[in-house]
Design an enzyme around this catalytic site. Structure first.
Site, PDB file in Angstrom:
ATOM      1  N   HIS A  64      -0.210  -3.697  11.088  1.00 42.77           N
ATOM      2  CA  HIS A  64       0.853  -4.545  11.642  1.00 42.77           C
ATOM      3  C   HIS A  64       1.105  -4.254  13.117  1.00 42.77           C
ATOM      4  CE1 HIS A  64       1.525  -6.136   7.673  1.00 42.77           C
ATOM      5  NE2 HIS A  64       1.547  -4.893   7.216  1.00 42.77           N
ATOM      6  N   GLN A  88       0.092 -12.176   9.614  1.00 41.78           N
ATOM      7  CA  GLN A  88       0.738 -10.995   9.031  1.00 41.78           C
ATOM      8  C   GLN A  88       0.167  -9.657   9.499  1.00 41.78           C
ATOM      9  OE1 GLN A  88      -0.123  -9.007   5.531  1.00 41.78           O
ATOM     10  NE2 GLN A  88       1.634  -9.778   4.396  1.00 41.78           N
ATOM     11  N   GLN A 127       0.831  -1.203   0.000  1.00 40.15           N
ATOM     12  CA  GLN A 127       0.000   0.000   0.000  1.00 40.15           C
ATOM     13  C   GLN A 127       0.870   1.260   0.000  1.00 40.15           C
ATOM     14  OE1 GLN A 127      -3.271  -0.648   2.554  1.00 40.15           O
ATOM     15  NE2 GLN A 127      -4.119   1.388   2.372  1.00 40.15           N
TER      16      GLN A 127
END
Length: 292
Positions: A195, A244, A9
């Site tokens: 994340h 992830q 992204q």
């Protein structure tokens, strides 16, 4: 060995994918299929939309995925990867490129991932920030010592680490980083704390979708963000992919491991040149190029 790497992204730009669409019947077929799968004309937004139109998460992630994957597919017999990796979202592109995921299944997962992340962002205001010119261990210490939720999220290259978490905690960590000698500690224009533990609701939603998706034996290893090591087993790939969203992207470590395992030529497939820039900061001696 030839390695293909796929951007995440932030690589999007107005008009992305249009030359590809105009030059290849296969690309046209796949873009049109993508419109059907998504239920809206993503090609209209990619080819004619503004930067703001492309910033919407439900558009950004599928758009970058499509640009990367369709580019790989139009290379035909010339596409012979010996190792692949993708930065965050780019990991899904890499998994389609190396045959672990079918095109339609990969796009559906990316679409669900984007929507799940958007929902998680709306649950709690959060952000990310780039810290430059500090050692990773120093940034990790700052995160650990800062009250609230803030973690190391993207190990992009030596001297560039992105942190992620609650707004107040990220701001405080940025102040401390500057006091510790960071050349820059800048909050990024992103929708949330990717994340980080704040993505747990999205991780749960995406994990269920991944569990119900069929994965194949890949034609070459993928070096996954969570492990920074070569993975061939479909069940291990799925497990790492589930982790992830709440785990850091170990990009520096991934590239270093690919080089250690014999990677000599790196090609970025997809929009932008971000990964080529990071490659040169990780190891200037390795050949790197891009196709978009």
């Amino acid at each position: 060995m030839k390695a293909y790497i796929f951007p995440g992204q932030g690589a999007q730009f107005p008009g992305m994918g249009l030359p590809l669409f105009e030059s290849s019947p296969l690309a046209q077929e796949l873009f049109n299929q993508a419109n059907d799968i998504l239920g809206f004309s993503i090609t209209d937004i990619m080819f004619e939309g503004s930067s703001d139109d492309l910033k919407e998460t439900k558009v950004t992630q599928p758009a970058i995925f499509l640009h990367s994957v369709i580019l790989a597919k139009t290379l035909g017999q010339d596409f012979k990867p010996e190792m692949v990796a993708g930065h965050s979202l780019g990991e899904f592109s890499a998994l389609v490129a190396n045959g672990a995921l079918a095109f339609d299944a990969g796009l559906e997962l990316v679409s669900q991932r984007a929507q799940a992340m958007q929902k998680a962002c709306e649950l709690q205001p959060s952000t990310m920030a780039a810290i430059l010119s500090l050692e990773d261990k120093v940034v990790e210490e700052i995160c650990e010592q800062t009250p609230g939720i803030v973690v190391a999220a993207n190990y992009n290259c030596p001297g560039q680490l992105v942190i992620s978490g609650e707004i107040e905690a990220v701001n405080k960590a940025c102040e401390t980083a500057k006091e510790r000698g960071a050349r820059m500690a800048m909050v990024l224009p992103v929708g949330g704390a990717f994340h980080s533990p704040l993505m747990e609701p999205a991780r749960e939603q995406l994990a269920a979708a991944i569990e119900n998706t069929s994965f194949n034996k890949p034609i070459c290893p993928i070096y996954q963000n969570v492990t920074a090591s070569a993975v061939n087993d479909p069940s291990a790939i799925k497990k790492n992919l589930m982790a992830q969203l709440t785990a850091p992207v170990k990009w520096t470590q991934t590239i270093q491991q690919m080089i250690a395992d014999g990677g000599t030529e790196f090609i970025e497939l997809g929009p932008g040149k971000v990964l080529q820039g990071l490659m040169r900061k990780i190891d200037r001696n390795v050949a790197v190029s891009g196709m978009n």
